[in-house]
Design a protein around this motif. Structure first.
Motif, mmCIF file in Angstrom:
data_model
loop_
_atom_site.group_PDB
_atom_site.id
_atom_site.type_symbol
_atom_site.label_atom_id
_atom_site.label_comp_id
_atom_site.label_asym_id
_atom_site.label_seq_id
_atom_site.Cartn_x
_atom_site.Cartn_y
_atom_site.Cartn_z
ATOM 1 N N LEU A 76 0.822 -1.204 0.000
ATOM 2 C CA LEU A 76 0.000 0.000 0.000
ATOM 3 C C LEU A 76 0.862 1.264 0.000
ATOM 4 O O LEU A 76 0.523 2.259 -0.641
ATOM 5 C CB LEU A 76 -0.919 -0.006 1.220
ATOM 6 N N ALA A 77 1.995 1.208 0.689
ATOM 7 C CA ALA A 77 2.877 2.378 0.774
ATOM 8 C C ALA A 77 3.423 2.787 -0.581
ATOM 9 O O ALA A 77 3.647 3.979 -0.840
ATOM 10 C CB ALA A 77 4.033 2.092 1.733
ATOM 11 N N TYR A 78 3.651 1.825 -1.454
ATOM 12 C CA TYR A 78 4.250 2.117 -2.750
ATOM 13 C C TYR A 78 3.230 2.084 -3.894
ATOM 14 O O TYR A 78 3.595 2.235 -5.056
ATOM 15 C CB TYR A 78 5.384 1.135 -3.032
ATOM 16 N N ALA A 79 1.967 1.896 -3.565
ATOM 17 C CA ALA A 79 0.906 1.905 -4.579
ATOM 18 C C ALA A 79 0.461 3.342 -4.848
ATOM 19 O O ALA A 79 0.774 4.257 -4.074
ATOM 20 C CB ALA A 79 -0.277 1.069 -4.098
ATOM 21 N N PRO A 80 -0.271 3.586 -5.920
ATOM 22 C CA PRO A 80 -0.805 4.929 -6.163
ATOM 23 C C PRO A 80 -1.646 5.404 -4.985
ATOM 24 O O PRO A 80 -2.335 4.604 -4.328
ATOM 25 C CB PRO A 80 -1.662 4.727 -7.420
ATOM 26 N N ALA A 81 -1.613 6.696 -4.717
ATOM 27 C CA ALA A 81 -2.335 7.261 -3.576
ATOM 28 C C ALA A 81 -3.827 6.957 -3.638
ATOM 29 O O ALA A 81 -4.484 6.826 -2.596
ATOM 30 C CB ALA A 81 -2.102 8.764 -3.521
ATOM 31 N N ALA A 82 -4.357 6.824 -4.843
ATOM 32 C CA ALA A 82 -5.785 6.547 -4.991
ATOM 33 C C ALA A 82 -6.177 5.230 -4.333
ATOM 34 O O ALA A 82 -7.301 5.093 -3.830
ATOM 35 C CB ALA A 82 -6.164 6.525 -6.469
ATOM 36 N N LEU A 83 -5.267 4.267 -4.321
ATOM 37 C CA LEU A 83 -5.585 2.986 -3.696
ATOM 38 C C LEU A 83 -5.740 3.143 -2.191
ATOM 39 O O LEU A 83 -6.643 2.554 -1.587
ATOM 40 C CB LEU A 83 -4.510 1.945 -4.008
ATOM 41 N N CYS A 84 -4.876 3.945 -1.591
ATOM 42 C CA CYS A 84 -4.991 4.198 -0.157
ATOM 43 C C CYS A 84 -6.334 4.853 0.146
ATOM 44 O O CYS A 84 -7.000 4.511 1.141
ATOM 45 C CB CYS A 84 -3.841 5.067 0.334
ATOM 46 N N ASP A 85 -6.751 5.770 -0.711
ATOM 47 C CA ASP A 85 -8.051 6.419 -0.536
ATOM 48 C C ASP A 85 -9.182 5.387 -0.584
ATOM 49 O O ASP A 85 -10.132 5.444 0.206
ATOM 50 C CB ASP A 85 -8.273 7.474 -1.617
ATOM 51 N N GLU A 86 -9.065 4.428 -1.505
ATOM 52 C CA GLU A 86 -10.088 3.382 -1.632
ATOM 53 C C GLU A 86 -10.125 2.503 -0.390
ATOM 54 O O GLU A 86 -11.198 2.150 0.110
ATOM 55 C CB GLU A 86 -9.807 2.515 -2.863
ATOM 56 N N VAL A 87 -8.936 2.125 0.095
ATOM 57 C CA VAL A 87 -8.854 1.269 1.277
ATOM 58 C C VAL A 87 -9.470 1.970 2.484
ATOM 59 O O VAL A 87 -10.237 1.373 3.250
ATOM 60 C CB VAL A 87 -7.385 0.878 1.563
ATOM 61 N N VAL A 88 -9.129 3.241 2.653
ATOM 62 C CA VAL A 88 -9.674 4.006 3.777
ATOM 63 C C VAL A 88 -11.186 4.155 3.648
ATOM 64 O O VAL A 88 -11.935 3.994 4.628
ATOM 65 C CB VAL A 88 -8.997 5.392 3.857
ATOM 66 N N ALA A 89 -11.657 4.441 2.437
ATOM 67 C CA ALA A 89 -13.090 4.621 2.213
ATOM 68 C C ALA A 89 -13.871 3.338 2.490
ATOM 69 O O ALA A 89 -15.028 3.382 2.941
ATOM 70 C CB ALA A 89 -13.338 5.084 0.775
ATOM 71 N N ALA A 90 -13.239 2.197 2.222
ATOM 72 C CA ALA A 90 -13.898 0.901 2.449
ATOM 73 C C ALA A 90 -13.967 0.547 3.927
ATOM 74 O O ALA A 90 -14.700 -0.362 4.321
ATOM 75 C CB ALA A 90 -13.173 -0.197 1.668
ATOM 76 N N GLY A 91 -13.185 1.264 4.748
ATOM 77 C CA GLY A 91 -13.180 0.997 6.185
ATOM 78 C C GLY A 91 -11.940 0.243 6.610
ATOM 79 O O GLY A 91 -11.385 -0.541 5.831
ATOM 80 N N LEU A 92 -11.508 0.497 7.837
ATOM 81 C CA LEU A 92 -10.313 -0.150 8.383
ATOM 82 C C LEU A 92 -10.726 -0.957 9.614
ATOM 83 O O LEU A 92 -10.578 -0.510 10.746
ATOM 84 C CB LEU A 92 -9.256 0.905 8.758
ATOM 85 N N PRO A 93 -11.251 -2.151 9.416
ATOM 86 C CA PRO A 93 -11.753 -2.930 10.548
ATOM 87 C C PRO A 93 -10.636 -3.361 11.502
ATOM 88 O O PRO A 93 -9.518 -3.655 11.083
ATOM 89 C CB PRO A 93 -12.393 -4.154 9.876
ATOM 90 N N GLY A 94 -10.954 -3.362 12.778
ATOM 91 C CA GLY A 94 -10.010 -3.837 13.775
ATOM 92 C C GLY A 94 -10.032 -5.351 13.835
ATOM 93 O O GLY A 94 -11.067 -5.952 14.138
ATOM 94 N N LEU A 95 -8.908 -5.980 13.527
ATOM 95 C CA LEU A 95 -8.834 -7.433 13.490
ATOM 96 C C LEU A 95 -8.155 -8.016 14.717
ATOM 97 O O LEU A 95 -8.316 -9.198 15.018
ATOM 98 C CB LEU A 95 -8.093 -7.881 12.225
ATOM 99 N N ALA A 96 -7.374 -7.202 15.402
ATOM 100 C CA ALA A 96 -6.653 -7.650 16.590
ATOM 101 C C ALA A 96 -6.439 -6.444 17.506
ATOM 102 O O ALA A 96 -6.888 -5.330 17.207
ATOM 103 C CB ALA A 96 -5.321 -8.293 16.207
ATOM 104 N N THR A 97 -5.722 -6.659 18.604
ATOM 105 C CA THR A 97 -5.557 -5.627 19.625
ATOM 106 C C THR A 97 -4.987 -4.325 19.084
ATOM 107 O O THR A 97 -5.422 -3.231 19.451
ATOM 108 C CB THR A 97 -4.649 -6.145 20.756
ATOM 109 N N ARG A 98 -3.998 -4.438 18.155
ATOM 110 C CA ARG A 98 -3.266 -3.243 17.739
ATOM 111 C C ARG A 98 -3.458 -2.898 16.261
ATOM 112 O O ARG A 98 -2.645 -2.183 15.683
ATOM 113 C CB ARG A 98 -1.777 -3.422 18.052
#
Length: 260
Positions: A150-172
């Protein structure tokens, strides 16, 4: 899975479309009437099939003669498959030694949509109950491999990932968009990503980018193990070994430039 009345005709259409591709591979060029004759269908049916293939760039039409040939879409598909096979083959020269050195499991992952797809895995001597990640798709925001991709992908992908939600899968797990973007910037600065208790509690991982001949990041290479064997204080030392191995794979993929 649906088993409705339309399923049989759908499968038949797929079979006929694949037959068209095989015919074009064999004969080079064909007209719609020729395809229809070989398939034993009406010309309009053959036209619909070839039009669908054309919409995906799998076939293309000669503008002068109206005949069809295989399209550039097949070249792209073949290229992607070849690149992935090359990646696994070349990384396998490097990853077993890394697995032995760090004593943990080494994985190679590639970007697939908004997920990380694991394409190869080598177990280290400390791995007791090995979880096979090959073929699995993992969220980008919650894994070291995913963060690298994700760090080296186009910025638009990060926007898509954030828009889709960042579910908590574990403690941290990082679920705050601002924190995720800051961490991705840090990944680009230091050259590696870490995830401790983020995908699942008790699991740590460190990953570094693998580059292709043009310098673009084509994959991520990681070492992962239980957090009690790979605590946060051990991450920098493991990261150095992972980055060295990732650079070796990059060199084998044709990258000889500087990533600085």
């Amino acid at each position: 899975m649906s088993n409705g009345p339309g399923d049989g005709s759908a499968v038949q259409s797929v079979d006929r479309a694949l037959t068209i591709l095989k015919l074009l591979a064999r004969d080079g060029e064909l007209g719609v009437s020729e395809m229809a004759a070989v398939l034993g269908v009406h010309r309009s049916t053959a036209f619909r099939l070839v039009a669908t293939l054309e919409s995906h760039d799998l076939v293309e039409q000669d503008s002068d003669r109206g005949r069809y040939r295989l399209g550039v879409g097949l070249v792209r598909l073949a290229g992607a498959t070849s690149a992935r096979l090359d990646l696994v083959r070349e990384s396998r020269v490097v990853t077993p030694a890394l697995a032995r050195t760090v004593g943990e499991t080494v994985n190679v992952a590639v970007l697939s949509g908004r997920e990380a797809l694991y394409v190869d895995q080598v177990a280290g001597p400390s791995a007791l109950q090995l979880h096979n990640w090959v073929g699995q798709r993992i969220p980008l925001h919650a894994t070291s491999n995913g963060k690298v991709l994700l760090a080296y992908a186009p910025a638009a992908l990060c926007d898509e990932v954030v828009a889709a939600g960042l579910p908590g899968l574990a403690t941290r797990t990082v679920t705050d968009p601002g924190l995720l973007r800051a961490e991705l910037a840090e990944v680009r600065r230091r050259g590696y990503a870490a995830a401790v208790d983020e995908l699942e509690d008790g699991l740590s991982a460190v990953a570094a980018p693998v580059r292709g001949a043009d310098g673009s990041v084509v994959a991520s290479l990681s070492a992962s193990g239980p957090t009690f064997r790979m605590p946060e204080k051990a991450i920098p030392a493991v990261a150095e070994q992972v980055m060295t191995a990732a650079d070796e794979v990059s060199a084998r993929m044709g990258w000889f430039g500087s990533t600085v």
